[in-house]
Design a protein around this motif. Structure first.
Motif, PDB file in Angstrom:
ATOM      1  N   ASP A  88       0.836  -1.208   0.000  1.00 15.06           N
ATOM      2  CA  ASP A  88       0.000   0.000   0.000  1.00 15.06           C
ATOM      3  C   ASP A  88       0.866   1.252   0.000  1.00 15.06           C
ATOM      4  O   ASP A  88       0.584   2.231  -0.699  1.00 15.06           O
ATOM      5  CB  ASP A  88      -0.923   0.010   1.222  1.00 15.06           C
ATOM      6  N   LEU A  89       1.933   1.229   0.783  1.00 13.83           N
ATOM      7  CA  LEU A  89       2.825   2.379   0.840  1.00 13.83           C
ATOM      8  C   LEU A  89       3.556   2.577  -0.482  1.00 13.83           C
ATOM      9  O   LEU A  89       3.704   3.709  -0.961  1.00 13.83           O
ATOM     10  CB  LEU A  89       3.831   2.198   1.980  1.00 13.83           C
ATOM     11  N   ARG A  90       4.011   1.474  -1.074  1.00 13.76           N
ATOM     12  CA  ARG A  90       4.697   1.586  -2.377  1.00 13.76           C
ATOM     13  C   ARG A  90       3.766   2.181  -3.429  1.00 13.76           C
ATOM     14  O   ARG A  90       4.189   3.015  -4.244  1.00 13.76           O
ATOM     15  CB  ARG A  90       5.189   0.215  -2.833  1.00 13.76           C
ATOM     16  N   ALA A  91       2.510   1.766  -3.411  1.00 12.89           N
ATOM     17  CA  ALA A  91       1.551   2.259  -4.395  1.00 12.89           C
ATOM     18  C   ALA A  91       1.273   3.743  -4.213  1.00 12.89           C
ATOM     19  O   ALA A  91       0.916   4.438  -5.171  1.00 12.89           O
ATOM     20  CB  ALA A  91       0.247   1.465  -4.301  1.00 12.89           C
ATOM     21  N   ALA A  92       1.440   4.258  -3.003  1.00 12.02           N
ATOM     22  CA  ALA A  92       1.142   5.666  -2.720  1.00 12.02           C
ATOM     23  C   ALA A  92       2.350   6.573  -2.878  1.00 12.02           C
ATOM     24  O   ALA A  92       2.207   7.808  -2.815  1.00 12.02           O
ATOM     25  CB  ALA A  92       0.579   5.794  -1.308  1.00 12.02           C
TER      26      ALA A  92
ATOM     27  N   ARG B 230       5.249  11.751  -2.848  1.00  9.13           N
ATOM     28  CA  ARG B 230       6.444  12.519  -3.228  1.00  9.13           C
ATOM     29  C   ARG B 230       6.082  13.869  -3.858  1.00  9.13           C
ATOM     30  O   ARG B 230       6.814  14.837  -3.738  1.00  9.13           O
ATOM     31  CB  ARG B 230       7.294  11.702  -4.195  1.00  9.13           C
ATOM     32  N   ARG B 231       4.952  13.918  -4.547  1.00 11.35           N
ATOM     33  CA  ARG B 231       4.549  15.153  -5.223  1.00 11.35           C
ATOM     34  C   ARG B 231       3.691  16.065  -4.339  1.00 11.35           C
ATOM     35  O   ARG B 231       3.175  17.073  -4.813  1.00 11.35           O
ATOM     36  CB  ARG B 231       3.790  14.816  -6.508  1.00 11.35           C
TER      37      ARG B 231
ATOM     38  N   PRO C 206      -9.583   2.804  12.102  1.00 12.10           N
ATOM     39  CA  PRO C 206      -9.644   1.495  12.769  1.00 12.10           C
ATOM     40  C   PRO C 206      -8.828   0.399  12.090  1.00 12.10           C
ATOM     41  O   PRO C 206      -8.464  -0.584  12.723  1.00 12.10           O
ATOM     42  CB  PRO C 206     -11.147   1.169  12.729  1.00 12.10           C
ATOM     43  N   HIS C 207      -8.535   0.565  10.783  1.00 12.03           N
ATOM     44  CA  HIS C 207      -7.863  -0.517  10.057  1.00 12.03           C
ATOM     45  C   HIS C 207      -6.557  -0.087   9.418  1.00 12.03           C
ATOM     46  O   HIS C 207      -5.997  -0.821   8.607  1.00 12.03           O
ATOM     47  CB  HIS C 207      -8.800  -1.071   8.982  1.00 12.03           C
ATOM     48  N   GLY C 208      -6.042   1.094   9.753  1.00  8.58           N
ATOM     49  CA  GLY C 208      -4.787   1.511   9.160  1.00  8.58           C
ATOM     50  C   GLY C 208      -4.549   2.988   9.317  1.00  8.58           C
ATOM     51  O   GLY C 208      -4.990   3.614  10.293  1.00  8.58           O
ATOM     52  N   VAL C 209      -3.842   3.562   8.346  1.00  8.05           N
ATOM     53  CA  VAL C 209      -3.507   4.982   8.368  1.00  8.05           C
ATOM     54  C   VAL C 209      -3.930   5.610   7.046  1.00  8.05           C
ATOM     55  O   VAL C 209      -3.624   5.071   5.977  1.00  8.05           O
ATOM     56  CB  VAL C 209      -1.999   5.195   8.607  1.00  8.05           C
ATOM     57  N   ARG C 210      -4.623   6.720   7.139  1.00  8.75           N
ATOM     58  CA  ARG C 210      -5.029   7.459   5.948  1.00  8.75           C
ATOM     59  C   ARG C 210      -4.000   8.558   5.684  1.00  8.75           C
ATOM     60  O   ARG C 210      -3.605   9.290   6.598  1.00  8.75           O
ATOM     61  CB  ARG C 210      -6.415   8.065   6.154  1.00  8.75           C
ATOM     62  N   LEU C 211      -3.562   8.655   4.427  1.00  7.05           N
ATOM     63  CA  LEU C 211      -2.650   9.713   4.016  1.00  7.05           C
ATOM     64  C   LEU C 211      -3.471  10.788   3.325  1.00  7.05           C
ATOM     65  O   LEU C 211      -4.050  10.541   2.259  1.00  7.05           O
ATOM     66  CB  LEU C 211      -1.578   9.162   3.065  1.00  7.05           C
ATOM     67  N   ARG C 212      -3.526  11.960   3.921  1.00  5.90           N
ATOM     68  CA  ARG C 212      -4.295  13.064   3.334  1.00  5.90           C
ATOM     69  C   ARG C 212      -3.334  14.035   2.653  1.00  5.90           C
ATOM     70  O   ARG C 212      -2.370  14.506   3.258  1.00  5.90           O
ATOM     71  CB  ARG C 212      -5.087  13.801   4.421  1.00  5.90           C
TER      72      ARG C 212
ATOM     73  N   ARG D  75      -5.095  16.016  -3.900  1.00  5.05           N
ATOM     74  CA  ARG D  75      -4.953  14.634  -4.358  1.00  5.05           C
ATOM     75  C   ARG D  75      -5.894  13.740  -3.557  1.00  5.05           C
ATOM     76  O   ARG D  75      -6.349  14.100  -2.471  1.00  5.05           O
ATOM     77  CB  ARG D  75      -3.512  14.139  -4.202  1.00  5.05           C
ATOM     78  N   SER D  76      -6.149  12.579  -4.121  1.00  6.08           N
ATOM     79  CA  SER D  76      -7.016  11.630  -3.425  1.00  6.08           C
ATOM     80  C   SER D  76      -6.316  11.102  -2.179  1.00  6.08           C
ATOM     81  O   SER D  76      -5.097  10.893  -2.171  1.00  6.08           O
ATOM     82  CB  SER D  76      -7.374  10.461  -4.350  1.00  6.08           C
TER      83      SER D  76
END
Length: 357
Positions: A192-196, A201-202, A212-218, A222-223
């Protein structure tokens, strides 16, 4: 045809790893007809010489190759057959990557309504570089999914990223742009991290939120990306670091020439001899001239052996033009760091000497 070389369909099925029903299907499809068929009973017999074709057929179907393509592979010359296999694998990989992207978007959409708890905010390029560096120490091992993940620990001292494959341990601690709002720890899915990484980076700023199930990158403009949390207990790296003790030998060597020496090394294992004024990359038995690199060395002379796939990534991800090696003995972990600052620390485990070396 000698009767001794014929076998009933059941025996042939056990020999080639296909079921009898699959053999009947492939016979009716024309891909693997029996060598003989009893005219009165209709019972099918196969020849020992058909085992190789049956094995190849089984393996091709095992990679989900369509029957039409299987037929082309079985009738093709080796070069053409290899090309068809590569073409099929590339198509499957492309479809899998597309499915993963769609699943990630769907997962994020489904989790959008789930409130997240702010953890910290980090500069996107810095976070992307750190994740990329630390993820080199991951491994996919059956029964230990956490080894394929990146441990994220956020607290007052910063945000630490940790990964290990049990031969390497990489740790990097980042200073948040905004202080951590709360302490949080979990192991995030490496894929998941590799895909993001591209979007991270941009992005000027990435806000991390616990769900509850992980970490959201805001990321602004961007999405959002949701990185799943892996189950299982991550190996505790703190006792390892605390038990290291001081180095008996320290060497500072230029990263570029060091990497080239490792890349040119012909074996799977190598010996690293550290002596006054230089670091030598030698064959695994520690003999021969090898490649000697100028280095600033303090402490006793030491020879430590490594697997190439352990040492090379540890050196390649080091920050800056020079690498500092802290050595503690032939059977103790070696610490690799940037010689001129930086906060990436990697431990590399040595391998035992070869017999009689």
């Amino acid at each position: 045809m000698p009767t001794s070389e014929l076998m009933p369909i059941g025996v042939f099925a056990r020999r080639c790893g296909l079921t009898a029903s699959a053999l009947r299907f492939y016979a009716d499809s024309g891909l693997l007809p029996p060598a003989e068929t009893d005219p009165s009973s209709g019972y099918r017999y196969y020849h020992t010489g058909q085992l190789e074709r049956a094995d190849l057929l089984r393996r091709l179907r095992g990679i989900a190759m369509p029957l039409a393509t299987v037929e082309r592979v079985l009738g093709a010359a080796p070069d053409e057959a290899a090309r068809l296999v590569d073409e099929h694998a590339a198509r499957i990989a492309g479809e899998a990557a597309d499915t993963l992207r769609r699943a990630a978007a769907l997962r994020t959409a489904l989790g959008a309504a789930v409130p997240g708890t702010p953890i910290a905010a980090l500069k996107g390029p810095v976070l992307a570089d750190a994740v990329e560096q630390v993820l080199t120490a991951t491994a996919h091992e059956p029964g230990l999914p956490v080894l394929a993940g990146l441990r994220l620990e956020a607290g007052p001292e910063g945000v630490s990223l940790i990964a290990t494959d049990r031969y390497r341990l990489s740790v990097r601690t980042l200073t948040p742009t905004e202080p951590a709002d709360r302490a949080w720890a979990g192991t995030l899915h490496g894929d998941d991290l590799r895909a993001a990484l591209g979007e991270v980076r941009r992005s000027t700023l990435v806000r991390l939120e616990a769900t509850p199930h992980g970490v959201r990158l805001r990321m602004a403009g961007r999405s959002d990306r949701l990185c799943r949390q892996l189950p299982g207990e991550f190996p505790d790296h703190r006792p390892v670091l605390a038990s290291l003790g001081g180095p008996t030998t320290r060497a500072t060597v230029a990263k570029g020439p060091f990497l080239r020496a490792l890349e040119d090394h012909p074996g799977e294992r190598l010996a690293l001899r550290v002596a006054d004024g230089g670091v030598s990359v030698l064959p695994a038995d520690g003999t021969g001239s090898g490649v000697r690199l100028p280095a600033a060395v303090t402490g006793e002379e030491l020879c430590v052996r490594f697997g190439l796939t352990t040492l090379h990534p540890a050196v390649s991800t080091a920050l800056g033009p020079d690498v500092m090696l802290d050595l503690r003995g032939p059977d103790r972990p070696v610490t690799l760091r940037s010689a001129d600052g930086g906060d990436l620390t990697t431990l590399a485990m040595p391998v035992p000497p070869l017999p009689d070396s």
